[in-house]
Scaffold this active site. Structure first.
Site, short mmCIF file in Angstrom:
data_model
loop_
_atom_site.label_atom_id
_atom_site.label_comp_id
_atom_site.label_asym_id
_atom_site.label_seq_id
_atom_site.Cartn_x
_atom_site.Cartn_y
_atom_site.Cartn_z
N GLU A 89 -15.08 -3.14 5.02
CA GLU A 89 -14.80 -3.28 3.58
C GLU A 89 -15.43 -4.54 2.98
O GLU A 89 -15.86 -4.52 1.83
CB GLU A 89 -13.30 -3.26 3.32
N SER A 140 -7.26 -25.33 16.31
CA SER A 140 -6.00 -25.79 15.70
C SER A 140 -4.90 -24.82 16.11
O SER A 140 -4.49 -24.81 17.27
CB SER A 140 -6.13 -25.93 14.19
N GLU A 176 -6.32 -2.00 11.56
CA GLU A 176 -7.40 -2.87 11.10
C GLU A 176 -7.20 -4.21 11.83
O GLU A 176 -7.47 -4.32 13.02
CB GLU A 176 -7.34 -2.98 9.58
N HIS A 200 -3.37 -0.80 8.20
CA HIS A 200 -4.26 -1.90 7.77
C HIS A 200 -3.37 -3.08 7.40
O HIS A 200 -2.21 -2.90 7.08
CB HIS A 200 -5.14 -1.44 6.62
N GLU A 201 -3.94 -4.29 7.45
CA GLU A 201 -3.12 -5.51 7.34
C GLU A 201 -1.90 -5.38 8.28
O GLU A 201 -0.75 -5.52 7.86
CB GLU A 201 -2.67 -5.77 5.89
C1 NOJ Z 1 -7.05 -2.78 2.33
C2 NOJ Z 1 -7.57 -1.82 3.34
O1 NOJ Z 1 -8.20 -2.49 4.40
C3 NOJ Z 1 -8.52 -0.88 2.62
O2 NOJ Z 1 -9.13 -0.02 3.55
C4 NOJ Z 1 -7.74 -0.12 1.59
O3 NOJ Z 1 -8.62 0.69 0.88
C5 NOJ Z 1 -7.05 -1.07 0.62
N1 NOJ Z 1 -6.32 -2.04 1.31
C6 NOJ Z 1 -6.12 -0.31 -0.31
O4 NOJ Z 1 -5.06 0.23 0.42
CA CA Z 2 -7.89 -5.04 4.89
#
Ligand code: NOJ
Ligand code: CA
Length: 680
Positions: A487, A191, A481, A462-463
């Site tokens: 996680e 998609s 990330e 991250h994000e």
């Molecule tokens: C998401 C992150 O991937 C993780 O490693 C982190 O501990 C939490 N957010 C809090 O910041």
């Molecule tokens: Ca994350």
């Protein structure tokens, strides 16, 4: 397979256009002639590009251009005004990475298109670079009368893929950003995908579509229009136009890696070559390293980010982690939840975070002094909850503080749903909602990286926004990330599944280093939830998923329970002079051979999916005439991720030399790791 090339290849040349050369159709070929690009103007006077490889059509004529919010699209009424050709063959050095030297060998074609007055009279240049392992092209909008600011509603850039095949991809514009399982479907069942999107065609050719040098522009999603025809679509913006830019400017490069096999795809440096050289100069203040952290306990729910009796980030615990790091040679200790703002529901309450004030039970100064004395660095943490308005207001002070205290790397975080980034508005105190990979967030990440660089701090978001090779230009942008990381295994049994990492190698990892955070040797998340991994696979991850900062994510008490495995993690480098995929298939398995940047040692290892298999590895990459002692960590007999047998591991020490081969059995959900130490 990659071959070494002589030091002294440096050539850049450019040829002026002739009138005849500016007539469509135009062609250009990669240095070895295998990839041929054709530029044409169709019957509606629309510019198109197409691509063939080894005489086979890969991309049928596909449109180029932009839809604008304030004028007729830059699409019809075009003719080629002039062209310019150039070539380059240079070699450049990475300060850290999967390999030390990168060769940039390409042919270039710059096409200047001009619209007739009926259609707006606009100018639009497209620069193509053809490499033997792929192609990149970008738009360059030159200064021109009547168009000072481009308000781009979307791109028209098309990719009409001809041969049938299979695709591995995640959905663009989903609530959880890039943190999804990769889907494996027919190409004509995709998609809207994020990039990189990886494809294997029926004849075995491997492709990966992505982008390079995403700066001050919206991230590109890869949207299927019909059949196997895709179009670039840009991440939205709260302002209406998805991109607003003053002319002149260049877009990011749209890239296609093309290779005969999976190794060719994985070993390509296409996007890095399309990024600008290092702008920061000497970055020796950043040292690749392994690190531990006050983290697994939070993500599992044993400790809290919030203050109180379960608070993870206490002075006392951090000192204990520093002691462990010093004892075992880890370079860093990550500490999350050290600052104020976590006490409520921090998800959605980024306005409460302070990036300079510690909690009462965490003495930042004492802890950083202690770390410095023990030769360890603290790894800082800035979770924003997606509120970049609040973060940007504190950014300078926050980075200055870390720089002063010797915190050499900061992990940032943007936990928010799609479209949930709170950005500064146009007037003081107002805000706007933006996307994780929209133009505003792309600007934000670079601002963080540039601010951090001033204080010699490296950044690990991250994000994040996906990696597009900007680490070449900003080598303090060390990892990110941008996929389902370790996680998820904290939150449920087999949460990432056995296929996940052997898929990441050929998809997410094509974009750049990932802070996956391997090294959960206990193979357990919360409530004993098992990982879809054998113990050997945890070691294989250090070879499979590259990052210059590699975590050993488990509790230190657990790491200590497995001294032999811990020994491997301690010696495994995070910086290589060379990296090759010596065995692998997309989504199934991946075994790398990587050479240490700081010694003559090689390391071999990687990861397997749910199907047990036996591989015959050939050590033909080793240096000739040298003897190596191989210390091998492999799945023990009967090992499988499915039961307690996931802990079965076998150790072996053998002598090897160039050309030897080795039979390696990989368990379901298994993996392996080897250190090949060269005799002095
Ligand atoms: C998401 C992150 O991937 C993780 O490693 C982190 O501990 C939490 N957010 C809090 O910041
Ligand atoms: Ca994350």
């Amino acid at each position: 397979m990659r071959t070494l090339f002589p030091m002294a290849l440096i050539a850049v040349a450019s040829t002026p256009a002739t009138a005849q050369d500016a007539q469509a159709p135009l062609t250009a070929a990669s240095p070895d002639g295998s990839i041929v690009l054709t530029i044409a103007i169709d019957n509606d006077q629309r510019p198109t590009w197409s691509l063939s490889r080894k005489g086979k059509l890969l991309v049928a004529p596909s449109k180029l251009g932009f839809i604008m919010t304030d004028r007729i699209a830059l699409q019809r009424g075009f003719a080629i005004e002039s062209v310019e050709r150039a070539k380059g063959d240079t070699r450049w050095e990475q300060p850290w990475g999967e390999r030390r030297f990168v060769r940039d060998h390409h042919e270039e074609l710059l096409v200047r298109f001009r619209q007739n007055q009926d259609w707006g009279g606009h100018r639009m240049n497209v620069r193509f670079r053809l490499f033997d392992d792929g192609v990149g092209f970008r738009y360059e909008l030159p200064e021109q009368p009547g168009l000072t600011t481009a308000k781009i509603a979307d791109e028209i850039t098309e990719f009409d893929i001809v041969p049938k095949g299979t695709a591995w991809w995640i959905t663009g514009g989903e609530w959880n950003r890039y943190e999804q399982f990769y889907q494996k479907t027919a190409i004509d069942a995709v998609s809207t995908a994020h990039t990189p999107i990886t494809m294997r065609l029926e004849d075995g050719t491997h492709l990966a579509f992505h982008e390079a040098a995403l700066v001050d522009y919206a991230g590109m999603w890869f949207k299927r229009i019909e059949g196997q025809k895709f179009r670039a679509t840009l991440s939205p913006s709260s302002r209406g136009p998805r991109v607003v830019r003053d002319l002149p400017f260049d877009t990011p490069w749209r890239t296609i890696r093309i290779a005969d096999d999976a190794a060719g795809l994985v070993e390509s440096d296409l996007e890095l070559n399309l990024n600008e050289p290092n702008k920061l100069g000497d970055v020796s203040w950043f040292k690749p390293m392994k690190y531990i952290g006050i983290w697994w306990g939070m993500i599992r729910g044993d400790w809290s980010w919030a203050e109180g009796p379960q608070h993870g980030a206490t002075t006392e615990r951090t000192k204990r982690y520093i002691d462990f790091a010093a004892k075992h040679g880890f370079g860093g200790v990550l500490v999350e939840g050290w600052n104020k703002g976590w006490n409520g529901n921090w998800f959605g309450h980024g306005d409460e975070f302070s990036f300079t004030e510690a909690t009462p039970d965490f003495d930042l100064k004492a802890v950083t002094d202690y770390a410095r004395k023990r030769g360890v660095q603290l790894i800082g943490h800035h979770e924003t909850g997606g509120n970049i308005a609040v973060y940007e207001a504190q950014l300078e002070e926050a980075m200055k503080l870390y720089g002063r205290l010797g915190v050499g790397t900061v992990k940032t975080g943007y936990v928010a749903d799609a479209g949930g980034i709170i950005a500064p508005g146009d007037t003081l105190g107002t805000t706007r909602m933006e996307w994780h990979d929209g133009q505003r967030q792309v600007q934000h990440h670079l601002k963080v990286v540039e601010t951090a660089a001033k204080y010699h701090v490296a950044v690990n978001p991250h994000e994040p926004v996906k990696d597009t090779g900007l680490r070449r230009t900003y080598p303090n942008w060390v990892a990110r990330e941008g996929a389902r990381g370790m996680e998820y295994n904290a939150w449920g049994a087999f949460a990432n599944g056995p296929d996940h990492e052997p898929t990441l190698v050929y998809t997410r990892m094509l974009s750049g280093p990932m802070d996956f955070t391997p090294g959960v040797l206990s193979l357990e998340g919360a409530n004993h939830a098992p990982l879809a991994s054998t113990r050997a696979k945890q070691l294989g991850l250090y070879l499979a998923l590259y990052s210059p900062i590699q975590m050993a994510a488990d509790f230190i008490e657990n790491l200590e329970k497995y001294p032999r495995e811990l020994d491997f993690i301690k010696v495994a480098p995070a910086d290589w002079s060379d990296s090759r995929l010596i065995a692998g298939a997309v989504g199934d398995y991946a075994i790398f051979a990587r050479k240490d940047r700081n010694s003559a040692d090689w390391y071999v290892g990687g990861v397997n999916d749910a199907t047990a298999r036996t591989l015959t590895l050939t050590f033909d990459f080793l240096d000739p005439g040298k003897a190596y002692t191989a210390t091998i960590y492999k799945d023990g007999e009967g090992a499988t991720y499915l039961t307690e047998a996931r802990h079965r591991i076998a150790y072996e020490t053998i002598k090897v030399k160039k050309g030897d081969s080795y039979k390696l059995w990989l368990a379901p959900g298994g993996g392996a790791a080897m250190r090949l130490a060269s005799a002095k």
